[in-house]
Design a protein around this motif. Sequence first.
Motif, PDB file in Angstrom:
ATOM      1  N   ALA A   1     -66.647  71.448   1.333  1.00  0.00           N
ATOM      2  CA  ALA A   1     -65.497  71.926   0.572  1.00  0.00           C
ATOM      3  C   ALA A   1     -64.236  71.903   1.437  1.00  0.00           C
ATOM      4  CB  ALA A   1     -65.760  73.344   0.058  1.00  0.00           C
ATOM      5  N   GLU A   2     -64.383  72.296   2.716  1.00  0.00           N
ATOM      6  CA  GLU A   2     -63.236  72.270   3.617  1.00  0.00           C
ATOM      7  C   GLU A   2     -62.768  70.842   3.871  1.00  0.00           C
ATOM      8  OE1 GLU A   2     -64.659  74.299   7.041  1.00  0.00           O
ATOM      9  OE2 GLU A   2     -64.542  76.291   6.130  1.00  0.00           O
TER      10      GLU A   2
ATOM     11  N   ARG B   1     -70.426  74.539   2.926  1.00  0.00           N
ATOM     12  CA  ARG B   1     -69.072  75.081   3.052  1.00  0.00           C
ATOM     13  C   ARG B   1     -68.147  74.051   3.716  1.00  0.00           C
ATOM     14  NH1 ARG B   1     -67.349  80.628   6.292  1.00  0.00           N
ATOM     15  NH2 ARG B   1     -65.085  80.379   6.054  1.00  0.00           N
TER      16      ARG B   1
END
Length: 394
Positions: free
Chosen positions: A201-202, A198
């Motif tokens: 992606a950030e 995650r």
Amino acid sequence: MTIAYKLASQVEERLLQRNQLCESFFSREASRLAEACREMSERFLRGGRLLAFGRGPYATDAQHVSVEFVHPVIVGKRALPALDLSMLFRPWLEAILRTEDIVMGFGPPEGDSEVWATLEQAHGRGAMTFSLPGVEGSYAVDAATPDPFLHQEMIEVLYHTLWETVHVYFEHRELGHDVGASEFLYPFLGREKQGTARLEAEVAASIVMKVQDDSRLRVQVARDEAEQIGTATLAIHERLRRGGKLIIFGNGGSATDANDFAIDCVLPPSGYRSIPAVSLSLEPANITAVANDIGSDAIFLRQLIAQARPEDVAVGISTSGGSRNIIAALEEARKRKLLTVALLGYDGGEIKRKRLADFPVVVNCDYIPRIQEAQASIYHVMRESLEVLSRGQA
């Protein structure tokens, strides 16, 4: 249409042309860069070092990325081991390379076969490699443009985002401490790796946002400073016609920009004419001697006293606008009747307030990497404009 007006229009156009190219490139590369940053963070945590090199103007990129990692401009960020090996990169790598290291090679848009061969050798010994540009390595990317100035500016944005993003991963991974039962409260201090899918992606989205910030800053500079840049370039051109030279200086990342600007003058892209220039930031023996014997405030002043002639141009580069050694050199340059130009950040700082530059060019921003990226565009556009003027095409 006057030459000054025409030149200002060309400056504005050239600054704005960079935005679409940069945004398109980093939209494609953001996810790969996020993955590369994750691996870099893992290697640093294992004791790896960043070993960078390039030739000609691209050696200044190795200088720049090295100082960014060793001396981070954000308070509280850790110093990370990095070295510029450009002076003798292949033998040096052969002597000191370790498996956990990160090796970064810089070159022109068409690439550099010697840089590629050295990167291949390092990759074969287990190092992570960045080929900028290139087609092989842990991270390799084709040049997005054949223009050497635009290419170099985009690569600077790339390694700035690497430096910024590596620290993000540090803050989300274990540091190897035994915190016992409290580990669930402080997972980033514990021994268990934290998930990064995650986070990648950030991080990728953050990279795209940084590039958009760059675009907004170039628009602002094009709107507010194009006329000043054009007029400054005309004044520099007149000094060069009288037999003058550019004397350029800056600290840290700005030192590498001073070096790059000077090299772009004396070793320009194919088809350009050479311009006399020196960088006072490219003299480590002089810098360390003066700093040791007199003090760091005099490192450029002392050299300028030795080098300057009345027909010369002093160009100080300072992201803060308040660097004491830049101020001292510009004050001396004024006494000696040199033309003075300053590339500044923030609000221009003391240099602008004290009117130490005949032509202050201000990037109105308070974040150093973005300031430096915009300043690279500015001095490259100035160099392009000097070429236009030398050919009587403005």
